[in-house]
Design an enzyme around this catalytic site. Structure first.
Site, PDB file in Angstrom:
ATOM      1  N   GLY A   1       0.722  -1.069  -0.012  1.00  0.00           N
ATOM      2  CA  GLY A   1       0.055   0.194  -0.057  1.00  0.00           C
ATOM      3  C   GLY A   1       0.791   1.359   0.049  1.00  0.00           C
TER       4      GLY A   1
ATOM      5  CB  SER B   1       3.504  -3.734  -2.887  1.00  0.00           C
ATOM      6  OG  SER B   1       3.506  -2.333  -3.487  1.00  0.00           O
TER       7      SER B   1
END
Length: 502
Positions: A95, A176
């Protein structure tokens, strides 16, 4: 139906039965005071009901549902009735270091089909987790999110046996921003002995921030808040105001960062004392099996954002700085000449520069140091937005990883709906999940004949698509041109040097 109480180091907890899996949600592992290290919870004696996800970490779009002191919780899914300790996967969500949470990942399906114990965690986000204020009088305010993740790992290592997990068989995983944290965490002395394998999906190529840059971000935030003379007062700034100022500062300086993002783990010399890639290179982690993955069209999502993400401009600028405008022009011409019919050559070049090449170089570092490493790329376009329209862009593998076949799951924090899967989605997702669970269980994602370790000179790359297949990473004119430009640039031809060029 509620589960029986399970004891932990802070007190008993009860969860809920989900078919053949027990789920414990919102289990607190620490308490967070603003801009201070997480501290242990006060113990309790009566069973604590842990049947719903805990509070979100404060983040844009969810400040009304967040609790900055009580956001440090984790979620556990464990198969019922097992007669042996099971391997454990601890997952750190992504995120961009500013959004997300463990509640977006229901691990029940993976736990049942492992069988394995699946853990997802929360950590502090944005300024609360990554704003570096230790040079401004707040001594503890450095790499707080990393310290949160360490506290969660400590809790899991100390308690997971009571949930049916094996504390000596923990896989540290993330996607991520979470993958960046996995790579950083894996190199820390504080984490040694608390995990035995690592999985990093779509780790940005330049996720470690310099302490000087982090200090500059903090200075600008304090200036915007008019607190340069009283930095400690930031502890009482209302969250909406703090996050609004951070967003404004981020827009102003995102182009000045190496990654195009304002936040990330920081090479502060204390919590993170060494560049993580150097630790992989010197062989300190050669005993840790490593799986590194990316998605074929990583950059599409960021190109299509409004406005396009700062990492787009940053990546092009850095490639031009490394090879000159002529070198950039040659690269782009080669990508145009070799593009697939459905490929954007500009996007493909940036995806290679920012994602694929740094990931491959980390694989080379680990392999050269004697470590076992596997490299994968996710090429499947699933029938779920945004991937249906954008292709296998950033997060496509993650959506399949957490699917409850035959359906994609909802992502409440990201506000993304799930939905039914096509036969092709199910086929690819099942293969991806099977590989992950095999890695968590055995330390290898497949039998050697089907997916060999990443080693020189062949450098096998596993492609998750239809069909699953293996290709040599270093084939093709694109790879040869990168090598030629690197040689002409005068950069030392070592994996570590190539990783810094990207």
């Amino acid at each position: 139906m509620l589960t029986n109480a399970v004891s932990t180091t802070t007190g008993p907890v009860v969860g809920v039965e989900q078919g053949t899996v027990r789920a414990f949600k919102g289990v607190p592992f620490a308490i967070a005071q603003r801009f201070a290290k997480a501290t242990p919870l006060r113990a309790w004696t009566e069973p604590r009901r842990c049947t719903d996800y805990g509070a979100y970490a404060p983040q844009p779009g969810h400040l009304d549902h967040a609790d900055e002191t009580a956001c440090l919780s984790l979620n556990i899914w464990t198969p019922s009735g097992m007669d042996r300790p099971l391997p454990v996967m601890v997952f750190i969500h992504g995120g961009a270091f500013v959004t997300g949470g463990g509640a977006d990942y229901d691990g029940g399906f993976l736990a049942e089909h492992g069988p394995a114990v699946i853990v997802t965690i929360n950590y502090r986000l944005g300024p609360l987790g990554f704003l570096q204020l230790h040079r401004h009088g707040l001594d503890e305010a450095n790499n707080l999110a990393i310290m949160d993740a360490l506290a969660a790992l400590d809790w899991v290592h100390a308690n997971i046996a009571n949930f049916g997990g094996d504390p000596d068989a923990i896989t540290l995983s993330g996607q991520s921003a979470g993958a960046s944290m996995v790579i950083a965490l894996a190199t820390l002395p504080q984490a040694r002995g608390k995990f035995i394998r690592a999985l990093a999906l779509s780790a940005p190529g330049r996720a470690i921030m310099s302490v000087d840059h982090a200090d500059e971000v903090a200075r600008r935030v304090l200036d915007e808040l008019e607190l340069a003379r009283d930095p400690a007062a930031i502890g009482s700034v209302p969250l909406p105001k703090l996050f609004a100022v951070v967003e404004r500062v981020g827009r102003m300086i995102a182009d000045e960062t190496a990654s195009g993002t304002v936040f990330g783990p920081v090479l502060d010399g204390t919590v993170i004392a060494r560049e993580p890639r150097d630790v992989f290179a010197d062989g300190s982690l050669r005993d840790i099996p490593l799986w590194l993955g990316s998605c074929r069209d990583e950059m599409v999502m960021f190109l299509k954002s409004t406005p396009p993400a700062a990492m787009i401009r940053t990546t092009e600028r850095q490639v031009r700085a490394a090879f000159g405008d002529a070198g950039w022009g040659r690269l782009l011409s080669y990508y145009r000449a070799t593009a697939r019919s459905d490929e954007d050559p500009y996007e493909a070049l940036l995806s290679d520069a920012f994602w694929h090449r740094p990931t491959a170089d980390l694989a080379r570092l680990h392999a050269a140091a004697g470590g076992a490493v596997w490299l994968s790329r996710f090429d499947h376009r699933s029938a779920l937005e945004p991937f249906l329209s954008q292709g296998p862009t950033h997060g496509a593998d993650n959506a399949c990883l957490w699917a409850h076949l035959p359906d994609f799951i909802d992502r409440p924090i990201l506000k993304r709906k799930g939905g039914p899967m096509t036969p092709a989605d199910i086929d690819v997702a099942a293969r991806f999940q099977t590989s992950l669970l095999r890695f968590v269980t055995s330390g290898a994602p497949d039998i050697a004949e089907a997916w060999p370790r990443f080693e020189l000179p062949k450098e096998p790359l596993a492609i998750f698509g239809q069909p699953f297949h293996i290709v040599p990473l270093n084939e093709g004119v694109r790879s040869r041109l990168w090598a030629e430009l690197l040689a002409q640039s005068g950069a030392p031809q070592t994996p570590a040097a190539r990783a810094k060029v990207g």
